[in-house]
Scaffold this motif. Structure first.
Motif, PDB file in Angstrom:
ATOM      1  N   ILE A  37       0.969  -1.166   0.051  1.00  0.00           N
ATOM      2  CA  ILE A  37       0.058   0.099   0.036  1.00  0.00           C
ATOM      3  C   ILE A  37       0.934   1.144   0.057  1.00  0.00           C
ATOM      4  O   ILE A  37       0.627   2.297  -0.778  1.00  0.00           O
ATOM      5  N   ALA A  39       3.749   1.437  -1.308  1.00  0.00           N
ATOM      6  CA  ALA A  39       4.497   1.660  -2.546  1.00  0.00           C
ATOM      7  C   ALA A  39       3.486   2.021  -3.595  1.00  0.00           C
ATOM      8  O   ALA A  39       3.760   2.227  -4.949  1.00  0.00           O
ATOM      9  N   GLY A  40       2.046   2.241  -3.382  1.00  0.00           N
ATOM     10  CA  GLY A  40       1.034   2.403  -4.341  1.00  0.00           C
ATOM     11  C   GLY A  40       0.283   1.402  -4.798  1.00  0.00           C
ATOM     12  O   GLY A  40      -0.363   1.506  -6.061  1.00  0.00           O
ATOM     13  N   ARG A  42      -2.704   0.405  -3.948  1.00  0.00           N
ATOM     14  CA  ARG A  42      -4.090   0.885  -4.315  1.00  0.00           C
ATOM     15  C   ARG A  42      -4.144   1.545  -5.791  1.00  0.00           C
ATOM     16  O   ARG A  42      -5.058   1.085  -6.647  1.00  0.00           O
ATOM     17  N   GLU A  43      -3.215   2.293  -6.001  1.00  0.00           N
ATOM     18  CA  GLU A  43      -3.252   3.217  -7.389  1.00  0.00           C
ATOM     19  C   GLU A  43      -3.145   2.050  -8.627  1.00  0.00           C
ATOM     20  O   GLU A  43      -3.713   2.280  -9.481  1.00  0.00           O
ATOM     21  N   VAL A  44      -2.243   1.038  -8.291  1.00  0.00           N
ATOM     22  CA  VAL A  44      -1.686  -0.260  -9.192  1.00  0.00           C
ATOM     23  C   VAL A  44      -3.152  -0.844  -9.498  1.00  0.00           C
ATOM     24  O   VAL A  44      -3.469  -1.071 -10.608  1.00  0.00           O
ATOM     25  N   GLU A  74       7.980  -4.416  -4.029  1.00  0.00           N
ATOM     26  CA  GLU A  74       6.570  -3.770  -4.336  1.00  0.00           C
ATOM     27  C   GLU A  74       6.343  -2.616  -5.300  1.00  0.00           C
ATOM     28  O   GLU A  74       7.144  -1.807  -5.295  1.00  0.00           O
ATOM     29  N   VAL A  75       5.452  -2.431  -6.076  1.00  0.00           N
ATOM     30  CA  VAL A  75       3.793  -3.303  -5.949  1.00  0.00           C
ATOM     31  C   VAL A  75       4.159  -4.516  -6.625  1.00  0.00           C
ATOM     32  O   VAL A  75       4.813  -4.608  -7.826  1.00  0.00           O
ATOM     33  N   ARG A  93       4.255  -0.023 -11.343  1.00  0.00           N
ATOM     34  CA  ARG A  93       3.663   1.075 -11.130  1.00  0.00           C
ATOM     35  C   ARG A  93       2.123   1.261 -11.983  1.00  0.00           C
ATOM     36  O   ARG A  93       1.937   0.587 -12.930  1.00  0.00           O
ATOM     37  N   PRO A  94       1.481   2.337 -11.662  1.00  0.00           N
ATOM     38  CA  PRO A  94       0.231   2.497 -12.422  1.00  0.00           C
ATOM     39  C   PRO A  94       0.451   2.712 -13.847  1.00  0.00           C
ATOM     40  O   PRO A  94      -0.384   2.222 -14.679  1.00  0.00           O
TER      41      PRO A  94
END
Ligand code: FES
Length: 120
Positions: A37, A39-40, A42-44, A74-75, A93-94
């Motif tokens: 979380i 590391a992002g 949720r966005e991923v 992560e992610v 990453r996203p």
């Protein structure tokens, strides 16, 4: 109330969607431990879901998982195709969502530069 004809069409569509889901059955699992979380994750997850929706891909099941002990990568995202290996992608990453969905989920091609593990 819908007409009988509309109800028949709806039933046929649902049956056809169900067949597609059964045939595809791809799982996308995102690591949602605390480091994920941070590391992002949720966005991923949101970016992956948006990409699947945007492309109208049916039969993709999203799940989340906890800590798997690779904090520095992560992610983490696992993609499992029916009968295929479990591919673990790291440092996702996203901005990678488009490639993962287009290349792996849709075309079955592993995105080699993001792979950190593979298991049968
Ligand atoms: S706390 Fe990071 S993988 Fe477990």
């Amino acid at each position: 109330m819908k007409s009988l004809e509309e109800l028949k069409k709806l039933r046929e569509k649902l049956q056809s969607d169900t067949k597609l889901r059964a045939a595809d059955g791809i799982k996308v699992i995102v690591g949602m431990g605390t480091c994920g979380i941070a590391a992002g994750a949720r966005e991923v997850m949101a970016a992956l879901m948006d990409e699947v929706k945007k492309r109208g891909v049916a039969g993709v099941a999203f799940q989340q998982t906890g800590c798997i002990g690779m904090c520095d990568k992560e992610v983490l995202v696992d993609i499992i195709s029916p009968g295929g290996p479990r591919i673990t992608y790291g440092n996702v990453r996203p901005s990678d969502a488009g490639r993962l969905v287009a290349e792996h989920v849709v075309n079955g091609q592993i995105v080699k530069d993001l792979v950190v593990a593979k298991s049968v």
